[in-house]
Design a protein around this motif. Structure first.
Motif, mmCIF file in Angstrom:
data_model
loop_
_atom_site.group_PDB
_atom_site.id
_atom_site.type_symbol
_atom_site.label_atom_id
_atom_site.label_comp_id
_atom_site.label_asym_id
_atom_site.label_seq_id
_atom_site.Cartn_x
_atom_site.Cartn_y
_atom_site.Cartn_z
ATOM 1 N N PRO A 138 0.806 -1.229 0.000
ATOM 2 C CA PRO A 138 0.000 0.000 0.000
ATOM 3 C C PRO A 138 0.837 1.276 0.000
ATOM 4 C CG PRO A 138 -0.852 -1.571 1.599
ATOM 5 C CD PRO A 138 0.458 -2.111 1.136
ATOM 6 N N ALA A 139 2.104 1.161 0.421
ATOM 7 C CA ALA A 139 2.953 2.352 0.501
ATOM 8 C C ALA A 139 3.801 2.558 -0.749
ATOM 9 C CB ALA A 139 3.861 2.258 1.731
ATOM 10 N N VAL A 140 3.602 1.738 -1.791
ATOM 11 C CA VAL A 140 4.428 1.870 -2.985
ATOM 12 C C VAL A 140 4.291 3.277 -3.577
ATOM 13 C CG1 VAL A 140 2.694 1.038 -4.631
ATOM 14 C CG2 VAL A 140 5.114 0.709 -5.127
ATOM 15 N N ARG A 141 5.421 3.822 -4.008
ATOM 16 C CA ARG A 141 5.448 5.135 -4.671
ATOM 17 C C ARG A 141 5.717 4.890 -6.152
ATOM 18 N NH1 ARG A 141 6.035 9.700 -1.996
ATOM 19 N NH2 ARG A 141 7.487 10.551 -3.547
ATOM 20 N N PHE A 142 4.750 5.281 -6.991
ATOM 21 C CA PHE A 142 4.791 4.947 -8.415
ATOM 22 C C PHE A 142 4.834 6.235 -9.227
ATOM 23 C CE2 PHE A 142 3.397 3.204 -12.447
ATOM 24 C CZ PHE A 142 3.875 1.896 -12.437
ATOM 25 N N TRP A 143 5.795 6.315 -10.143
ATOM 26 C CA TRP A 143 5.939 7.510 -10.978
ATOM 27 C C TRP A 143 4.606 7.917 -11.623
ATOM 28 C CZ3 TRP A 143 10.891 5.621 -13.957
ATOM 29 C CH2 TRP A 143 12.026 6.006 -13.247
ATOM 30 N N ALA A 144 4.353 9.210 -11.626
ATOM 31 C CA ALA A 144 3.175 9.799 -12.270
ATOM 32 C C ALA A 144 1.869 9.258 -11.703
ATOM 33 C CB ALA A 144 3.216 9.619 -13.788
ATOM 34 N N THR A 145 1.874 8.957 -10.418
ATOM 35 C CA THR A 145 0.666 8.608 -9.684
ATOM 36 C C THR A 145 0.606 9.530 -8.471
ATOM 37 O OG1 THR A 145 0.808 6.297 -10.368
ATOM 38 C CG2 THR A 145 -0.586 6.790 -8.467
ATOM 39 N N PRO A 146 -0.371 10.443 -8.429
ATOM 40 C CA PRO A 146 -0.384 11.455 -7.364
ATOM 41 C C PRO A 146 -0.156 10.837 -5.984
ATOM 42 C CG PRO A 146 -2.234 11.755 -8.858
ATOM 43 C CD PRO A 146 -1.579 10.468 -9.248
ATOM 44 N N PRO A 147 0.734 11.446 -5.178
ATOM 45 C CA PRO A 147 1.416 12.731 -5.375
ATOM 46 C C PRO A 147 2.830 12.598 -5.937
ATOM 47 C CG PRO A 147 1.704 12.043 -3.121
ATOM 48 C CD PRO A 147 0.932 10.938 -3.804
ATOM 49 N N VAL A 148 3.167 11.471 -6.551
ATOM 50 C CA VAL A 148 4.526 11.223 -7.034
ATOM 51 C C VAL A 148 4.671 11.715 -8.471
ATOM 52 C CG1 VAL A 148 6.292 9.462 -7.409
ATOM 53 C CG2 VAL A 148 4.641 9.191 -5.543
ATOM 54 N N HIS A 149 5.749 12.439 -8.738
ATOM 55 C CA HIS A 149 5.979 12.965 -10.086
ATOM 56 C C HIS A 149 6.547 11.888 -11.012
ATOM 57 C CE1 HIS A 149 4.984 17.093 -9.186
ATOM 58 N NE2 HIS A 149 5.715 17.012 -8.087
ATOM 59 N N GLY A 150 6.261 12.039 -12.312
ATOM 60 C CA GLY A 150 6.771 11.146 -13.324
ATOM 61 C C GLY A 150 8.108 11.597 -13.880
ATOM 62 N N ILE A 151 8.461 11.065 -15.074
ATOM 63 C CA ILE A 151 9.832 11.262 -15.559
ATOM 64 C C ILE A 151 9.891 11.816 -16.992
ATOM 65 C CG2 ILE A 151 11.159 9.788 -14.039
ATOM 66 C CD1 ILE A 151 9.557 8.535 -17.229
ATOM 67 N N LEU A 152 8.880 12.560 -17.414
ATOM 68 C CA LEU A 152 9.009 13.274 -18.682
ATOM 69 C C LEU A 152 9.762 14.568 -18.404
ATOM 70 C CD1 LEU A 152 5.703 12.461 -20.541
ATOM 71 C CD2 LEU A 152 8.011 12.385 -21.533
ATOM 72 N N ARG A 153 11.057 14.392 -18.199
ATOM 73 C CA ARG A 153 11.981 15.473 -17.829
ATOM 74 C C ARG A 153 13.396 14.998 -18.133
ATOM 75 N NH1 ARG A 153 12.978 13.918 -11.995
ATOM 76 N NH2 ARG A 153 11.306 12.496 -11.408
ATOM 77 N N PRO A 154 14.361 15.864 -18.149
ATOM 78 C CA PRO A 154 15.711 15.456 -18.593
ATOM 79 C C PRO A 154 16.376 14.391 -17.739
ATOM 80 C CG PRO A 154 15.473 17.829 -18.749
ATOM 81 C CD PRO A 154 14.253 17.335 -18.037
ATOM 82 N N THR A 155 16.262 14.473 -16.404
ATOM 83 C CA THR A 155 16.933 13.507 -15.533
ATOM 84 C C THR A 155 16.016 13.103 -14.388
ATOM 85 O OG1 THR A 155 17.914 15.132 -14.021
ATOM 86 C CG2 THR A 155 19.179 14.585 -16.009
ATOM 87 N N CYS A 156 16.353 11.981 -13.769
ATOM 88 C CA CYS A 156 15.646 11.559 -12.556
ATOM 89 C C CYS A 156 16.611 10.794 -11.665
ATOM 90 C CB CYS A 156 14.432 10.699 -12.898
ATOM 91 S SG CYS A 156 14.845 9.040 -13.486
ATOM 92 N N VAL A 157 16.258 10.659 -10.403
ATOM 93 C CA VAL A 157 17.013 9.863 -9.440
ATOM 94 C C VAL A 157 16.174 8.647 -9.087
ATOM 95 C CG1 VAL A 157 17.892 9.809 -7.069
ATOM 96 C CG2 VAL A 157 18.336 11.799 -8.524
ATOM 97 N N HIS A 158 16.835 7.460 -9.067
ATOM 98 C CA HIS A 158 16.081 6.226 -8.866
ATOM 99 C C HIS A 158 16.939 5.229 -8.101
ATOM 100 C CE1 HIS A 158 12.391 4.184 -9.806
ATOM 101 N NE2 HIS A 158 13.015 3.115 -10.283
ATOM 102 N N PRO A 159 16.308 4.325 -7.309
ATOM 103 C CA PRO A 159 17.076 3.312 -6.582
ATOM 104 C C PRO A 159 17.793 2.357 -7.525
ATOM 105 C CG PRO A 159 14.854 3.510 -5.677
ATOM 106 C CD PRO A 159 14.871 4.281 -6.958
ATOM 107 N N GLU A 160 19.006 1.997 -7.166
ATOM 108 C CA GLU A 160 19.763 1.009 -7.922
ATOM 109 C C GLU A 160 18.978 -0.295 -8.066
ATOM 110 O OE1 GLU A 160 23.990 -1.463 -7.367
ATOM 111 O OE2 GLU A 160 23.019 -0.463 -5.657
ATOM 112 N N ALA A 161 18.273 -0.701 -7.012
ATOM 113 C CA ALA A 161 17.578 -1.991 -7.001
ATOM 114 C C ALA A 161 16.465 -2.081 -8.033
ATOM 115 C CB ALA A 161 17.007 -2.264 -5.612
#
Length: 350
Positions: A112-135
């Motif tokens: 239930p706590a998963v944070r998913f790109w482009a699902t409010p309130p988490v931002h997506g990645i249509l942008r030049p760069t992003c930071v993401h977990p190695e895993a």
């Protein structure tokens, strides 16, 4: 950093988004910074654009769209060991709580706590760069292009759906819906061992695309013929071993058991905006197994391996590519749902 921002329903803009710059200024020890290359347009992105919400997820403030991504690692955290600067990668967009019960059980996609790109309130990645977990960042095999890698996210849904259905070699399958998810499910079903897969839709152009993917795919225009009659006629009256519902249509979902063989499995993929009903009696007399999927788990490496080997080819599904500066026009086009398009992608400046 210019981003594609959903300001509110029906309003998109390409503009600087200082908030995300501040949030991702510092790289964690087990994180990587990715320069985005290709981002696919998903139906959920379009739904947020046209409706401003999906179920309980409501856009209440500006949000960056996009979650189907590939790119290049440009910075790594101090404790990263599996990736290096310059690696081409794709990224799994859902980040669970590593300590949650769901994650510890191996079903992190339903945390239930998963944070998913482009699902409010988490931002997506249509942008030049992003930071993401190695895993949750995966190195691309040399044979896999950025465009194919951006297809791993939707392909993961199909592979997860085939896995949950427990396909056996020689099974007869039915995929209801010839959209992007329906088609990757059909490809996944064949890769898992189905001898034949019937794919349904109302749009003849989508069915032509489906048929072009494999001689083992049988297109069925349900506006012209009855699916169950066709399947039963071609299986000696027995029916399909597996049915995948990938339309999101209550009408389609109501008939999922009609083409199903006794002892078969129905796997529900398509998101339904409201509660639906289906024929429990029809399920009972078949002793049908019913599976549900929510996104996917543990399948990105499998998808990359199949793309690299040629076991699955997603290139025919990529029907249109836009430059990042044309992102707004790309979403306007996607919202029109042209039948000749399956997957539209956006390429960012390199």
């Amino acid at each position: 950093m210019k981003s594609l921002v959903l300001e509110q329903k029906h309003e998109l803009s390409l503009r600087d988004f200082p908030q995300i710059d501040r949030e991702e200024e510092v790289l964690g020890p087990r994180e990587v910074r990715i320069k985005l290359h290709t981002v696919g347009i998903c139906g959920s992105d379009v739904h947020y654009y046209t409706h401003g919400r999906i179920g309980p997820f409501v856009v209440t403030e500006p949000m960056i769209l996009g979650h189907e991504a590939s790119g290049t690692v440009i910075e790594i955290g101090d404790e990263v060991t599996t990736l290096a600067v310059g690696d081409r990668v794709c990224a799994e967009p859902g980040i669970p709580d590593p300590n949650s019960r769901a994650t510890r059980l191996g079903i992190y996609n339903v945390d239930p706590a998963v944070r998913f790109w482009a699902t409010p309130p988490v931002h997506g990645i249509l942008r030049p760069t992003c930071v993401h977990p190695e895993a949750f960042t995966f190195k691309l095999p040399d044979a896999v292009s950025f465009a194919e890698a951006a297809m791993v996210e939707p392909l993961a849904v199909g592979v997860h759906a085939a896995t949950k259905a427990r396909v056996k070699p020689g099974d007869i399958g039915v995929v209801m819906g010839a959209g992007p998810i329906g088609l990757v499910t059909a490809l996944s079903a064949l890769a898992a061992g189905c001898a034949r897969v019937y794919v349904t839709d109302l749009a003849e152009k989508k069915l032509e695309i489906a048929a072009s993917l494999s001689p083992a795919i049988v297109p069925v225009n349900v506006g012209r013929e009855t699916l169950a009659e066709r399947v039963l006629a071609e299986t000696d009256g027995w029916g399909a071993d597996v049915v995948w519902e990938a339309t999101g249509s209550p009408k389609a979902a109501a008939g999922v058991f009609e083409p199903l063989a006794p002892g078969g499995c129905v796997t529900l993929i398509g998101g339904q905006p409201d509660p639906i009903s289906y024929d429990a009696g029809a399920a009972m007399v078949r002793e049908a197994r019913v599976e549900n999927i929510f996104r996917y788990a543990h399948v990105f490496p499998r998808c990359l391996a199949m793309l690299a080997s040629g076991a699955i080819d997603v290139k025919p599904l990529i029907t249109r590519t836009f430059a990042f500066d044309d992102s707004v026009a790309a979403f306007e086009r996607a919202a029109e749902a042209p039948p000749e398009d399956v997957k539209m992608q956006i390429e960012l400046p390199q």
